[in-house]
Design an enzyme around this catalytic site. Structure first.
Site, mmCIF file in Angstrom:
data_model
loop_
_atom_site.group_PDB
_atom_site.id
_atom_site.type_symbol
_atom_site.label_atom_id
_atom_site.label_comp_id
_atom_site.label_asym_id
_atom_site.label_seq_id
_atom_site.Cartn_x
_atom_site.Cartn_y
_atom_site.Cartn_z
ATOM 1 N N PHE A 113 -7.786 -3.991 -63.273
ATOM 2 C CA PHE A 113 -7.089 -3.357 -64.398
ATOM 3 C C PHE A 113 -5.616 -3.756 -64.325
ATOM 4 C CE2 PHE A 113 -5.154 0.321 -66.566
ATOM 5 C CZ PHE A 113 -5.952 0.394 -67.700
ATOM 6 N N ASP A 184 -9.832 0.912 -55.632
ATOM 7 C CA ASP A 184 -9.615 1.727 -56.816
ATOM 8 C C ASP A 184 -10.981 2.158 -57.341
ATOM 9 O OD1 ASP A 184 -9.158 2.727 -59.375
ATOM 10 O OD2 ASP A 184 -7.346 1.519 -59.611
ATOM 11 N N TYR A 209 -9.773 11.835 -65.080
ATOM 12 C CA TYR A 209 -10.014 12.102 -66.510
ATOM 13 C C TYR A 209 -11.133 11.234 -67.087
ATOM 14 C CZ TYR A 209 -6.747 8.158 -66.647
ATOM 15 O OH TYR A 209 -6.130 6.964 -66.422
ATOM 16 N N LYS A 210 -11.694 10.309 -66.266
ATOM 17 C CA LYS A 210 -12.812 9.495 -66.751
ATOM 18 C C LYS A 210 -14.118 10.243 -66.441
ATOM 19 C CE LYS A 210 -10.035 5.330 -66.623
ATOM 20 N NZ LYS A 210 -9.439 4.285 -65.796
ATOM 21 N N ARG A 356 -17.573 -1.862 -75.386
ATOM 22 C CA ARG A 356 -17.833 -1.217 -74.106
ATOM 23 C C ARG A 356 -18.511 0.136 -74.296
ATOM 24 N NH1 ARG A 356 -13.036 0.441 -69.938
ATOM 25 N NH2 ARG A 356 -12.520 1.821 -71.660
HETATM 26 C C1 LIG Z 1 -7.988 3.888 -66.044
HETATM 27 C C2 LIG Z 1 -7.400 3.023 -64.981
HETATM 28 C C3 LIG Z 1 -6.035 3.127 -64.626
HETATM 29 C C4 LIG Z 1 -5.096 4.038 -65.389
HETATM 30 O O1 LIG Z 1 -4.010 4.442 -64.634
HETATM 31 P P1 LIG Z 1 -3.166 5.717 -65.068
HETATM 32 O O2 LIG Z 1 -1.956 5.679 -64.226
HETATM 33 O O3 LIG Z 1 -4.023 6.918 -64.837
HETATM 34 O O4 LIG Z 1 -2.857 5.580 -66.542
HETATM 35 C C5 LIG Z 1 -5.578 2.355 -63.569
HETATM 36 N N1 LIG Z 1 -6.400 1.517 -62.903
HETATM 37 C C6 LIG Z 1 -7.714 1.384 -63.232
HETATM 38 C C7 LIG Z 1 -8.584 0.453 -62.468
HETATM 39 C C8 LIG Z 1 -8.237 2.123 -64.291
HETATM 40 O O5 LIG Z 1 -9.504 1.973 -64.647
#
Ligand SMILES: *Cc1c(COP(=O)(O)O)cnc(C)c1O
Length: 397
Positions: A113, A184, A209-210, A356
């Site tokens: 990400f 992660d 939050y996911k 997705r």
């Molecule tokens: C959703 C996601 C994020 C989002 O980070 P936030 O700081 O919570 O906005 C970061 N890394 C990955 C791999 C994600 O899927």
């Protein structure tokens, strides 16, 4: 066997909507509004500042961290909640790098990400010109781990394709080369079985939050292996990670174990929401969840491929290599998703061409998934995705 009819009844889903985006923002569990209202009225409203002690607010990041820990194979006292995932990525990386001062390379992959890569890049710039973030193709990670690598930073499940890395194998390889690992779990926690302790992970981070349904902006989590927790030096050395925050000393001394990864004042309302949302997991067996998730995914893939050949599967066909989402490619993916949302099926789009769909057994049935596939294919067949209103790009896709 886990009763998924019972877990589904614990959610407030809008009438007529099939929600295939719980991998991006989980839906609202029934128990959350009542709990948040209680926290606001009875605790904040009546206790005022005494709530930090009387209502146990100060212990909430660790208490809720333990509940999340049970879903990811983390022993009690090894997970704490706070901040956002991007911040936790930075914090874990900085601490890991400090444990390998003789090395300068962070290794990651191009499927990660972007925020994780941006944070790593920013950290390298802060540390100096010798530090480097190296990214390779996901398939090349294993062979790129050499003795220059200080930290391997990997997101287990690819946010676009759902491709899953072999976590125990990469950790073993990294440790053999003398590197530390930061995992992660954004698309793993609550999505697939994870055994952090069994796999001998050094650090792990993720969001709530996911798949954990804490609501927009809910707190992130960080795990530090108990064998390292008293050795790591927090780079974000805030007062609540101090050994004695209320001594107000001028010098920083890290708190014991995972407590030192706390930074500042925790967001109590969001933690209360998460705490209530986690009740849904009480009777859930993660092996059942995984079996059910694959059944939902396979139903969707088979049906979409049979009825709309224009969509190309972007996720691995081999189920062991998938997380809990399925993606298809199409050059007009954005418009197709907008048309699908107008039909009551919510998925999302990721640039440049990914449609997705998240599969969350807690509240999705096989009938939902079959119906979603049928609606998607109907839109493809009648060309309604190509209406002008579906081409307008919103700020959040
Ligand atoms: C959703 C996601 C994020 C989002 O980070 P936030 O700081 O919570 O906005 C970061 N890394 C990955 C791999 C994600 O899927």
């Amino acid at each position: 066997m886990t009763d998924f009819t019972a877990t589904r009844a614990m959610f407030d889903l809008p009438e007529g909507v099939i929600y295939l985006d719980g991998n991006s923002l989980g839906p609202l569990p029934h128990a959350v509004p009542k709990r948040v209202e209680q926290t606001i009225r009875d605790e904040w409203g009546q206790m005022l500042i005494t709530g930090w002690n009387k209502a146990g607010w100060m212990d909430l990041p660790a208490r809720v961290g333990d509940r999340v820990g049970r879903l990811i194979g983390a022993p009690a006292g090894s997970v704490v909640m706070g901040d956002t995932l991007s911040i936790k990525v930075y914090q874990a990386l900085a601490s890991a790098l400090e444990l390998r001062l003789d090395r300068r390379v962070i290794l990651s992959d191009t499927g990660n990400f972007p925020s994780d890569l941006y944070m790593a890049d920013g950290l390298c710039r802060t540390l100096g010109p010798d530090y480097q973030l190296k990214t390779v193709a996901p398939a090349d990670v294993e062979n790129s781990i050499d003795e220059s690598v200080a930290v391997l930073m990997i997101t287990e499940v690819d946010y676009r394709t759902g491709r899953k890395h072999d976590m125990p194998r990469l950790i073993k390889r990294a440790h053999e080369a003398g590197a530390l690992v930061v995992w992660d779990l954004a698309h793993s926690a609550g999505a697939i079985p994870v055994d952090l302790h069994g796999a001998d992970t050094d650090f792990a981070v993720g969001c709530s939050y996911k798949y954990l349904n804490s609501g927009p902006g809910g707190p992130a989590f960080i795990y530090v292996a108990p064998r390292l927790a008293d050795k790591v030096r927090p780079a974000l050395s805030g007062w609540l990670g101090h050994e004695a925050p209320f001594a107000f000393d001028l010098d920083y001394r890290p708190g014991s174990g995972i407590d030192r990864m706390r930074v500042g004042t925790p967001s109590i309302l969001q933690l209360a929401a998460l705490d209530a949302a986690l009740d849904v997991w009480e009777g859930v067996d993660m092996a059942d969840l995984r079996a059910r998730s694959l059944e939902l995914q396979n139903t969707f893939i088979t049906r979409v491929e049979a009825k709309c050949p224009d969509l190309m599967l972007a996720s691995p066909r081999e189920e062991a290599q998938r997380g809990s989402q399925v993606s298809f490619r199409h050059e007009h993916g954005y418009a197709i998703i907008q048309a699908l949302i107008a039909e009551g099926v919510i998925g999302d789009f990721r640039a440049p061409d990914i449609l997705r769909f998240g599969f969350t057994p807690l509240y999705l049935s096989l009938q939902d998934v079959a119906l979603a596939a049928d609606r998607l294919c109907a839109i493809m067949a009648d060309g309604s995705w190509n209406w002008p209103e579906f081409h307008h790009r919103a700020k959040v896709t």
